[in-house]
Motif scaffolding. Structure first.
Motif, short mmCIF file in Angstrom:
data_model
loop_
_atom_site.label_atom_id
_atom_site.label_comp_id
_atom_site.label_asym_id
_atom_site.label_seq_id
_atom_site.Cartn_x
_atom_site.Cartn_y
_atom_site.Cartn_z
N HIS A 100 0.90 -1.18 0.15
CA HIS A 100 -0.01 0.05 -0.10
C HIS A 100 0.84 1.36 -0.05
O HIS A 100 0.84 2.27 -0.89
CB HIS A 100 -0.75 0.07 1.15
N GLY A 101 1.87 1.22 0.81
CA GLY A 101 2.61 2.30 0.90
C GLY A 101 3.65 2.39 -0.17
O GLY A 101 3.51 3.80 -0.82
N MET A 102 3.98 1.54 -0.85
CA MET A 102 4.63 1.62 -2.30
C MET A 102 3.82 2.23 -3.24
O MET A 102 4.21 2.86 -3.99
CB MET A 102 5.39 0.39 -2.43
N LEU A 103 2.46 1.68 -3.59
CA LEU A 103 1.53 2.29 -4.44
C LEU A 103 1.49 3.67 -4.35
O LEU A 103 1.33 4.46 -5.15
CB LEU A 103 0.36 1.41 -4.33
N ALA A 104 1.35 4.15 -2.87
CA ALA A 104 1.06 5.63 -2.64
C ALA A 104 2.32 6.33 -3.19
O ALA A 104 2.12 7.38 -3.49
CB ALA A 104 0.81 5.70 -1.03
N ARG A 105 3.59 5.69 -3.00
CA ARG A 105 4.83 6.52 -3.41
C ARG A 105 4.74 6.62 -4.81
O ARG A 105 4.97 7.67 -5.50
CB ARG A 105 6.01 5.80 -2.95
N TRP A 106 4.50 5.60 -5.84
CA TRP A 106 4.25 5.50 -7.09
C TRP A 106 3.21 6.46 -7.79
O TRP A 106 3.52 6.96 -8.88
CB TRP A 106 4.23 4.13 -7.86
N ARG A 107 2.08 6.58 -6.90
CA ARG A 107 1.27 7.29 -7.39
C ARG A 107 1.61 8.87 -7.52
O ARG A 107 1.40 9.44 -8.39
CB ARG A 107 -0.11 7.48 -6.37
N MET A 108 2.43 9.25 -6.40
CA MET A 108 3.02 10.58 -6.42
C MET A 108 4.02 10.57 -7.42
O MET A 108 4.13 11.95 -8.24
CB MET A 108 3.70 10.77 -5.06
N ASP A 109 4.65 9.72 -7.87
CA ASP A 109 5.57 9.89 -9.00
C ASP A 109 5.10 10.16 -10.32
O ASP A 109 5.41 10.73 -10.98
CB ASP A 109 6.56 8.52 -9.02
N PHE A 110 3.79 9.21 -10.46
CA PHE A 110 2.94 9.54 -11.70
C PHE A 110 2.54 11.31 -11.64
O PHE A 110 2.51 11.80 -12.69
CB PHE A 110 1.86 8.72 -11.77
N ALA A 111 1.95 11.44 -10.59
CA ALA A 111 1.22 12.77 -10.60
C ALA A 111 2.40 13.78 -10.82
O ALA A 111 2.14 14.78 -11.28
CB ALA A 111 0.73 12.95 -8.94
N ALA A 112 3.72 13.58 -10.53
CA ALA A 112 4.83 14.68 -10.92
C ALA A 112 5.45 14.02 -12.13
O ALA A 112 6.43 14.80 -12.62
CB ALA A 112 5.79 14.65 -9.57
N ASP A 113 4.90 13.32 -12.97
CA ASP A 113 5.37 12.91 -14.44
C ASP A 113 6.68 12.34 -14.07
O ASP A 113 7.50 12.66 -14.87
CB ASP A 113 5.27 14.11 -15.52
#
Ligand code: HEM
Length: 145
Positions: A100-113
């Motif tokens: 869950h924590g890793m998915l949240a981090r990758w979501r932030m990466d996508f949000a920042a392109d």
């Protein structure tokens, strides 16, 4: 009372798992969308809403009702904590929480392109919550030890 808490625990588990299985799938499709495209921006909104409105609150509720059940348990002193299956389940749930924590981090990466992972990577990640789910349900229903 115990049955009510269990019902809310299962409702929370279903919502958490639905999100944990869907978010990496969104990442797979997001990888194929060109940076800056309308499609990519739409995925960002979907991913943020899924995480904030469903996955995060469902995880908190799962832990809250699960620990409550564990504390109530059959043993008046130790609840379910006296049963080894619960400890094995907790290890798998901790692993699920780490994903869950890793998915949240990758979501932030996508949000920042600035996503650096491939479609194949997210396809593999997508299997992990499903495998953990199978182990967790077998442990809590069969209680093999
Ligand atoms: C967050 C930490 C969790 C704790 C402390 C916890 C603890 C518990 C406890 C003590 C019970 C009651 C067992 C019984 O009455 O026989 C229970 C039921 C259940 N839990 Fe969890 N749980 C957690 C997370 C999860 C997760 C992540 C899942 C699924 C992915 C899950 C699936 C279930 C199911 C399906 C039941 C109903 C089992 C039955 O009635 O036979 N739990 N949980």
């Amino acid at each position: 009372m115990y049955e009510w808490i269990k019902a809310f625990h299962i409702i929370a588990v279903i919502a958490w798992m639905a999100g944990m299985l869907y978010l990496p799938r969104l990442f797979v499709y997001h990888c194929a969308a060109e940076t800056g495209s309308v499609q990519s921006e739409t995925f960002k909104v979907m991913e943020q809403r899924l995480l904030r409105a469903i996955i995060n609150p469902a995880m908190v509720a799962t832990w809250f009702f699960g620990l409550w059940l564990a504390w109530l348990g059959p043993d008046s002193r130790y609840g379910w904590f006296a049963s080894p299956w619960l400890w094995a389940k907790l290890v798998l749930v901790l692993a699920l929480s780490a994903v869950h924590g890793m998915l949240a981090r990758w979501r932030m990466d996508f949000a920042a392109d600035r996503n650096v992972h491939s479609q194949r990577f997210y396809r593999i990640i997508n299997e992990i919550p499903a495998i953990l789910l199978i182990g967790i349900v077998i442990l809590v229903v069969v209680k093999p030890f």
